[in-house]
Structures are given as C-alpha cells and as structure tokens.
Design an enzyme around this catalytic site. Structure first.
Site, PDB file in Angstrom:
ATOM      1  N   GLY A  54      39.163  44.555  47.725  1.00 46.31           N
ATOM      2  CA  GLY A  54      40.380  44.417  48.529  1.00 46.31           C
ATOM      3  C   GLY A  54      40.592  42.860  48.270  1.00 46.31           C
ATOM      4  O   GLY A  54      40.952  42.526  47.069  1.00 46.31           O
ATOM      5  N   CYS A  88      34.163  44.341  43.432  1.00 40.88           N
ATOM      6  CA  CYS A  88      35.448  43.492  43.308  1.00 40.88           C
ATOM      7  C   CYS A  88      35.275  42.426  44.492  1.00 40.88           C
ATOM      8  O   CYS A  88      34.341  41.351  44.556  1.00 40.88           O
ATOM      9  CB  CYS A  88      36.502  44.295  43.354  1.00 40.88           C
ATOM     10  SG  CYS A  88      37.943  43.459  42.504  1.00 40.88           S
ATOM     11  N   ILE A 171      41.024  45.279  38.929  1.00 38.27           N
ATOM     12  CA  ILE A 171      42.520  44.947  39.551  1.00 38.27           C
ATOM     13  C   ILE A 171      42.145  43.431  40.209  1.00 38.27           C
ATOM     14  O   ILE A 171      41.529  43.164  41.228  1.00 38.27           O
ATOM     15  CB  ILE A 171      42.499  45.892  41.016  1.00 38.27           C
ATOM     16  CG1 ILE A 171      42.703  47.306  40.307  1.00 38.27           C
ATOM     17  CG2 ILE A 171      43.882  45.458  41.529  1.00 38.27           C
ATOM     18  CD1 ILE A 171      42.871  48.398  41.510  1.00 38.27           C
ATOM     19  N   ARG A 172      43.166  42.470  39.845  1.00 43.48           N
ATOM     20  CA  ARG A 172      42.963  40.762  40.011  1.00 43.48           C
ATOM     21  C   ARG A 172      41.464  40.821  40.403  1.00 43.48           C
ATOM     22  O   ARG A 172      41.061  40.027  41.324  1.00 43.48           O
ATOM     23  CB  ARG A 172      43.710  40.955  41.331  1.00 43.48           C
ATOM     24  CG  ARG A 172      45.243  40.810  41.298  1.00 43.48           C
ATOM     25  CD  ARG A 172      45.926  39.694  41.806  1.00 43.48           C
ATOM     26  NE  ARG A 172      45.702  39.581  43.294  1.00 43.48           N
ATOM     27  CZ  ARG A 172      45.724  38.293  43.851  1.00 43.48           C
ATOM     28  NH1 ARG A 172      45.869  37.346  43.121  1.00 43.48           N
ATOM     29  NH2 ARG A 172      45.362  38.341  45.102  1.00 43.48           N
ATOM     30  N   HIS A 207      36.290  48.589  39.974  1.00 42.28           N
ATOM     31  CA  HIS A 207      36.349  49.563  41.238  1.00 42.28           C
ATOM     32  C   HIS A 207      35.872  50.992  40.945  1.00 42.28           C
ATOM     33  O   HIS A 207      36.674  51.811  40.425  1.00 42.28           O
ATOM     34  CB  HIS A 207      38.033  49.675  41.540  1.00 42.28           C
ATOM     35  CG  HIS A 207      38.276  48.330  42.258  1.00 42.28           C
ATOM     36  ND1 HIS A 207      38.279  48.307  43.676  1.00 42.28           N
ATOM     37  CD2 HIS A 207      38.876  47.319  41.662  1.00 42.28           C
ATOM     38  CE1 HIS A 207      38.864  47.222  43.987  1.00 42.28           C
ATOM     39  NE2 HIS A 207      39.212  46.611  43.034  1.00 42.28           N
ATOM     40  N   GLU A 209      34.939  53.226  42.729  1.00 43.56           N
ATOM     41  CA  GLU A 209      35.445  54.143  43.763  1.00 43.56           C
ATOM     42  C   GLU A 209      36.776  54.788  43.471  1.00 43.56           C
ATOM     43  O   GLU A 209      37.278  55.630  43.904  1.00 43.56           O
ATOM     44  CB  GLU A 209      35.391  53.717  45.179  1.00 43.56           C
ATOM     45  CG  GLU A 209      36.591  52.693  45.467  1.00 43.56           C
ATOM     46  CD  GLU A 209      36.361  51.383  44.801  1.00 43.56           C
ATOM     47  OE1 GLU A 209      35.657  51.012  44.042  1.00 43.56           O
ATOM     48  OE2 GLU A 209      37.226  50.335  45.036  1.00 43.56           O
TER      49      GLU A 209
HETATM   50  N1  GLN Z   1      41.354  39.065  44.240  1.00 45.76           N
HETATM   51  C1  GLN Z   1      40.599  39.706  44.953  1.00 45.76           C
HETATM   52  C2  GLN Z   1      39.870  38.651  45.854  1.00 45.76           C
HETATM   53  O1  GLN Z   1      39.961  37.453  45.256  1.00 45.76           O
HETATM   54  C3  GLN Z   1      39.569  40.653  44.603  1.00 45.76           C
HETATM   55  C4  GLN Z   1      40.343  41.851  43.941  1.00 45.76           C
HETATM   56  C5  GLN Z   1      39.791  43.346  44.208  1.00 45.76           C
HETATM   57  O2  GLN Z   1      38.939  43.265  44.970  1.00 45.76           O
HETATM   58  N2  GLN Z   1      40.509  44.152  43.755  1.00 45.76           N
HETATM   59  O3  GLN Z   1      39.406  38.862  46.854  1.00 45.76           O
END
Ligand code: GLN
Length: 231
Positions: A54, A88, A171-172, A207, A209
C-alpha cells in the site's frame, strides 16, 4: 487451526485474505484470518502475520491513533520464530520500523526507487525458497496463467519446491539497497535482489497477492504450522 494476523492498515489487504484462503486449501491447512485493526487485537494466539502493500506513510499515519503498528512490531519482537510476510510497503515497514525499534531485516530499503507510478511493471522473478507444493491444487490449474507462466507440477503436499520463477508485480515498488543485504536473498530480478528472508521474516518488494500464484502464502502457512507444532 493456524491463526493468521492480517494488518488492515491500508492497501491490498483483501487480496491477501483471498490468497491465504486459497493457499490454505492447497495445503489442506485450516486457517482463521484475523483482521487486525487495533492494538488490542494483536495477541499471542496469532501464529503468523501479513503486512500488506500500500503506502507505508499512509500506514504509519493510519496506525498512529490505534497504535496498531507498534503492537505488530512488539509482537514480532516477542515471537521471532513465528513467520511474517511483508509485501512492498510491508517490506518497507520490516526494514525500517521507525526510530525506536531495531529493523526486522538485515537489509536497507529505499522507497519508490523504481520511479513513479507509471514506471510500475510486471516481470518474471527468480525465486529460491523452499515452498510446499500442496496436494490440493486442481489439475486444471496446470493451464498457463494470465502472465503466460506455466504453473509448477503438482506435488504430494510434502515435497518442497526450490528454484523457479514467479510473476512479479511491482507497483511503485521499493528497492533493497543491494550492498546492505546481510540476510538471505530469495527473489531476484536479473542481478537485483527483490526478496529477502531474515530468520522467519520474508520481505518482497512485489505483490504476490495480486497474482493467482499462492506459493508465498503457502510458505507462510507451512512455516506457521511448523512453528505451532514446535518444529
Ligand atoms: N510506494 C509505496 C511506499 O512507499 C509502496 C508501494 C506498494 O506497496 N505497492 O510505501
């Protein structure tokens, strides 16, 4: 019955709950997913923990009023042999739990280090981790998945798989500071380590999941089951 604590801080929580249920069927291990929203719900009866992805800053803020994060970290310190899966943002929390606590991983991590949201990507990751194959995977799952990956052959539930590929969804995503890694690399993207295991803490920058592949969730439940039985 394995009790799985799922931190409901923010982010991809419900997907983890689904993945855990699927993995429990594959392994034929009965589980209860305990959704953790406040510090009081974090107790010694939990057998393992999932810290979802997240936004780690949002998670730290969301936790401030209920001090959930602090309770989770205290639980991890108290039960070092119980497995934890951090994905993540969850990996970020494990590597940098804040000023007052020692990191749960011997690896540094940098947030958003692949670039911005539009630099999010999917890529095949090589994994090196013992994972129970599971005996309850229906045979039709042997079709290629949406990432065009061929699922591994079905095992007998006790055999452990080692060395294979996994559909990585980034994702990021954060990046481990490669020269700082002092624990065991278990996932790599080319030369770069994207997943580490430190004792019973498994931290992935992608990820699992969000894929239909529940191997990492099987790892968690299998380890939790062993820890429960004192093995
Ligand atoms: N960019 C998020 C962070 O810095 C991590 C991204 C993710 O959990 N998909 O917390």
């Amino acid at each position: 019955m394995v009790r799985v604590g799922l931190a409901m801080l923010q982010g991809a929580r419900h997907e983890h709950a689904e993945a855990l249920r699927a993995a429990s069927k594959q392994l034929d291990i009965e589980i209860e997913v305990v959704e953790l929203r406040s510090a009081g719900e974090v107790d010694g009866h939990l057998d393992c923990l999932v810290l979802p992805g997240g936004e780690s800053t949002a998670m730290r803020k969301a936790s401030r009023s209920e001090s959930l994060l602090d309770a989770l970290f205290a639980w991890m310190e108290e039960h070092p042999k119980r497995p934890v899966l951090g994905t993540c943002a969850g990996a970020i929390l494990l590597a940098s739990p804040g000023e007052v606590r020692a990191p749960f991983l011997r690896a540094g991590i940098s947030r958003n280090a692949w670039g911005r949201q539009r630099e999010s990507f999917e890529a095949e990751v090589d994994i090196t981790l013992e994972i129970p194959a599971g005996s309850h995977i229906p045979s039709q799952i042997a079709k290629r998945d949406k990432f065009n990956h061929q699922p591994l052959p079905v095992g007998d539930g006790l055999s452990l798989e080692y060395n294979s590929t996994f559909p990585g969804v980034f994702i990021r995503a954060p990046r481990f500071d490669q020269s700082s890694i002092k624990c065991t690399p278990v996932a790599s993207l080319g030369d770069e380590t994207v997943g580490v295991l430190d004792g019973q803490r498994l931290a992935l920058t992608f990820h699992p999941e969000l894929t239909g592949d529940y191997r990492f969730h099987r790892w968690l439940l299998h380890q939790a089951n062993l820890a429960r039985r004192g093995m």
